[in-house]
Design an enzyme around this catalytic site. Structure first.
Site, PDB file in Angstrom:
ATOM      1  N   ASN A   4       0.860  -1.184   0.000  1.00  0.00           N
ATOM      2  CA  ASN A   4       0.000   0.000   0.000  1.00  0.00           C
ATOM      3  C   ASN A   4       0.894   1.232   0.000  1.00  0.00           C
ATOM      4  O   ASN A   4       1.515   1.544   1.015  1.00  0.00           O
ATOM      5  CB  ASN A   4      -0.891  -0.046   1.256  1.00  0.00           C
ATOM      6  CG  ASN A   4      -1.648   1.253   1.479  1.00  0.00           C
ATOM      7  OD1 ASN A   4      -1.770   2.080   0.584  1.00  0.00           O
ATOM      8  ND2 ASN A   4      -2.167   1.422   2.689  1.00  0.00           N
ATOM      9  N   TRP A   5       0.959   1.879  -1.141  1.00  0.00           N
ATOM     10  CA  TRP A   5       1.873   3.028  -1.268  1.00  0.00           C
ATOM     11  C   TRP A   5       1.313   4.297  -0.625  1.00  0.00           C
ATOM     12  O   TRP A   5       2.011   5.294  -0.520  1.00  0.00           O
ATOM     13  CB  TRP A   5       2.181   3.285  -2.741  1.00  0.00           C
ATOM     14  CG  TRP A   5       3.234   2.356  -3.292  1.00  0.00           C
ATOM     15  CD1 TRP A   5       3.721   1.213  -2.704  1.00  0.00           C
ATOM     16  CD2 TRP A   5       3.941   2.497  -4.532  1.00  0.00           C
ATOM     17  NE1 TRP A   5       4.680   0.636  -3.499  1.00  0.00           N
ATOM     18  CE2 TRP A   5       4.834   1.399  -4.633  1.00  0.00           C
ATOM     19  CE3 TRP A   5       3.906   3.426  -5.572  1.00  0.00           C
ATOM     20  CZ2 TRP A   5       5.688   1.224  -5.720  1.00  0.00           C
ATOM     21  CZ3 TRP A   5       4.757   3.252  -6.658  1.00  0.00           C
ATOM     22  CH2 TRP A   5       5.638   2.166  -6.728  1.00  0.00           C
ATOM     23  N   LYS A   6       0.040   4.286  -0.261  1.00  0.00           N
ATOM     24  CA  LYS A   6      -0.580   5.483   0.333  1.00  0.00           C
ATOM     25  C   LYS A   6      -0.358   6.688  -0.595  1.00  0.00           C
ATOM     26  O   LYS A   6      -0.306   6.528  -1.803  1.00  0.00           O
ATOM     27  CB  LYS A   6      -0.033   5.722   1.742  1.00  0.00           C
ATOM     28  CG  LYS A   6      -0.083   4.459   2.592  1.00  0.00           C
ATOM     29  CD  LYS A   6       0.197   4.682   4.029  1.00  0.00           C
ATOM     30  CE  LYS A   6       0.105   3.334   4.766  1.00  0.00           C
ATOM     31  NZ  LYS A   6       0.169   3.457   6.209  1.00  0.00           N
ATOM     32  N   HIS A  91      -9.400   1.552   5.090  1.00  0.00           N
ATOM     33  CA  HIS A  91      -8.114   1.722   5.761  1.00  0.00           C
ATOM     34  C   HIS A  91      -8.286   2.710   6.918  1.00  0.00           C
ATOM     35  O   HIS A  91      -9.037   3.679   6.811  1.00  0.00           O
ATOM     36  CB  HIS A  91      -7.064   2.248   4.768  1.00  0.00           C
ATOM     37  CG  HIS A  91      -5.675   2.177   5.334  1.00  0.00           C
ATOM     38  ND1 HIS A  91      -5.218   3.103   6.236  1.00  0.00           N
ATOM     39  CD2 HIS A  91      -4.676   1.278   5.158  1.00  0.00           C
ATOM     40  CE1 HIS A  91      -3.974   2.781   6.589  1.00  0.00           C
ATOM     41  NE2 HIS A  91      -3.628   1.674   5.943  1.00  0.00           N
ATOM     42  N   GLU A  93      -6.577   5.032   7.944  1.00  0.00           N
ATOM     43  CA  GLU A  93      -6.277   6.442   7.620  1.00  0.00           C
ATOM     44  C   GLU A  93      -7.471   7.106   6.955  1.00  0.00           C
ATOM     45  O   GLU A  93      -7.690   8.316   7.118  1.00  0.00           O
ATOM     46  CB  GLU A  93      -5.012   6.507   6.749  1.00  0.00           C
ATOM     47  CG  GLU A  93      -3.763   6.231   7.589  1.00  0.00           C
ATOM     48  CD  GLU A  93      -2.593   5.641   6.825  1.00  0.00           C
ATOM     49  OE1 GLU A  93      -2.603   5.651   5.580  1.00  0.00           O
ATOM     50  OE2 GLU A  93      -1.654   5.161   7.496  1.00  0.00           O
ATOM     51  N   GLU A 161      -5.263  -4.604  10.733  1.00  0.00           N
ATOM     52  CA  GLU A 161      -4.212  -3.601  10.896  1.00  0.00           C
ATOM     53  C   GLU A 161      -4.451  -2.818  12.187  1.00  0.00           C
ATOM     54  O   GLU A 161      -5.244  -1.869  12.198  1.00  0.00           O
ATOM     55  CB  GLU A 161      -4.216  -2.619   9.720  1.00  0.00           C
ATOM     56  CG  GLU A 161      -3.972  -3.274   8.373  1.00  0.00           C
ATOM     57  CD  GLU A 161      -3.389  -2.282   7.374  1.00  0.00           C
ATOM     58  OE1 GLU A 161      -2.296  -2.541   6.882  1.00  0.00           O
ATOM     59  OE2 GLU A 161      -4.025  -1.244   7.115  1.00  0.00           O
ATOM     60  N   GLY A 167       2.814   2.385  10.673  1.00  0.00           N
ATOM     61  CA  GLY A 167       3.817   3.438  10.508  1.00  0.00           C
ATOM     62  C   GLY A 167       4.575   3.792  11.782  1.00  0.00           C
ATOM     63  O   GLY A 167       5.254   4.809  11.841  1.00  0.00           O
ATOM     64  N   SER A 207       3.537  -1.984  10.231  1.00  0.00           N
ATOM     65  CA  SER A 207       4.978  -2.071  10.477  1.00  0.00           C
ATOM     66  C   SER A 207       5.596  -3.421  10.099  1.00  0.00           C
ATOM     67  O   SER A 207       6.515  -3.895  10.760  1.00  0.00           O
ATOM     68  CB  SER A 207       5.300  -1.722  11.936  1.00  0.00           C
ATOM     69  OG  SER A 207       5.008  -0.358  12.194  1.00  0.00           O
ATOM     70  N   GLY A 228       2.877  -1.163   4.180  1.00  0.00           N
ATOM     71  CA  GLY A 228       2.883   0.250   3.810  1.00  0.00           C
ATOM     72  C   GLY A 228       4.291   0.713   3.457  1.00  0.00           C
ATOM     73  O   GLY A 228       4.810   0.421   2.376  1.00  0.00           O
ATOM     74  N   GLY A 229       4.918   1.421   4.390  1.00  0.00           N
ATOM     75  CA  GLY A 229       6.215   2.058   4.150  1.00  0.00           C
ATOM     76  C   GLY A 229       7.249   1.160   3.487  1.00  0.00           C
ATOM     77  O   GLY A 229       7.955   1.588   2.563  1.00  0.00           O
TER      78      GLY A 229
HETATM   79  P1  PGA Z   1       2.980   0.425   7.481  1.00  0.00           P
HETATM   80  O1  PGA Z   1       1.493   0.622   6.923  1.00  0.00           O
HETATM   81  O2  PGA Z   1       3.490  -0.889   6.930  1.00  0.00           O
HETATM   82  O3  PGA Z   1       3.758   1.597   6.976  1.00  0.00           O
HETATM   83  O4  PGA Z   1       2.889   0.376   8.970  1.00  0.00           O
HETATM   84  C1  PGA Z   1       0.625  -0.466   6.760  1.00  0.00           C
HETATM   85  C2  PGA Z   1      -0.694   0.021   6.195  1.00  0.00           C
HETATM   86  O5  PGA Z   1      -1.164   1.085   6.613  1.00  0.00           O
HETATM   87  O6  PGA Z   1      -1.300  -0.636   5.340  1.00  0.00           O
END
Ligand code: PGA
Length: 245
Positions: A4-6, A91, A93, A161, A167, A207, A228-229
């Site tokens: 997930n590149w956000k 998600h 966010e 999640e 993050g 993470s 994500g990251g």
């Molecule tokens: P993260 O994000 O791996 O950067 O913690 C995961 C996500 O939000 O899907």
């Protein structure tokens, strides 16, 4: 195994997908379905450049209706039109930044199904909810409210999640992950029937990195990861994919 590149990545970031495909071509290919969910601005280009290759593409959100006067929104049909085969919905966010409710998330997941996309439905507790011992209650309520009647093991993926793990570099213990994933599997049994629930993929997210992927992926009822990251760099994502077996 989904990245997930956000809201990261301009056109130059497509080089990371190329790099990932190169690594996959050289090394052993993990026995996983591999997906990147780039920003929607990159989907069409990614599809035309790499869509015929080993990588699936997904969106990060969609509107519940197929088209209409909704400035700035993108429908599931539009994502499918530019090569997405899945879309992340709910998600944390988006729940946080846009006040998305379980009912809206369920409508978005149903839209994904209508458009022929797999819905990756995200759920997870906040730090405070975990501290209060409410994790399973919250996850159960979100699962119940976010899963539309159209959901099957074929067209839906659940991503657990924990909000406090996203993050932050923090992760739950394997025991905690096992408890929640087992609970999700059981709850799905009540909704979809045991046979269907046994087949649905439940991803862990929050993470995930090269150093902890093997341990997290080895947990019972963890069928993959939403990253994500660490999915932004080809080498890191490849290292995580390599931990899948
Ligand atoms: P993260 O994000 O791996 O950067 O913690 C995961 C996500 O939000 O899907």
């Amino acid at each position: 195994m989904a990245g997930n590149w956000k809201m990261y990545g301009k056109t130059a970031a497509l080089a990371e997908i190329r790099g990932l495909l190169d690594l996959l071509g050289k090394g052993p290919r993990p026995a996983a379905d591999i997906m990147i969910c780039p920003p929607s601005t990159l989907l069409a280009q990614a599809h035309y450049a790499f869509g015929k290759r080993d990588i699936l593409l997904g969106g990060q959100d969609c509107h519940p209706v197929p088209e209409g006067a909704h400035t700035g929104d993108i429908s599931a049909e539009m994502l499918a039109d530019v090569g997405a085969t899945a879309v992340i919905v709910g998600h944390s966010e988006r729940r946080r930044d846009h006040g998305e409710t379980d009912a809206l998330v369920a409508a978005k997941a149903a839209a994904a199904h209508r458009a022929g996309l797999t819905a990756i439905i995200c759920i997870g507790e906040t730090e405070q909810e975990r501290r209060e011992g409410a994790t399973l209650a919250v996850v159960g309520r979100q699962l119940d409210g976010s899963l539309p009647p159209s959901a099957t093991a074929e067209n839906s993926i659940i991503a657990y999640e924990p909000v406090w793990a996203i993050g932050t570099g923090l992760t739950p213990t394997p025991r905690d992950v096992a408890e929640v994933h087992g609970f999700i599997r059981d709850s799905l049994g009540g909704r979809l029937g045991r046979e269907e629930a046994a087949k649905i993929r439940i991803l862990y997210g929050g993470s995930v990195k090269p150093s902890n992927a093997r341990e997290l992926l080895a947990v019972g009822n963890v069928n993959g990861a939403l990253v994500g990251g660490a999915s932004l760099k080809a080498a890191d994502f490849y290292a995580i994919l390599s931990a899948y077996s």
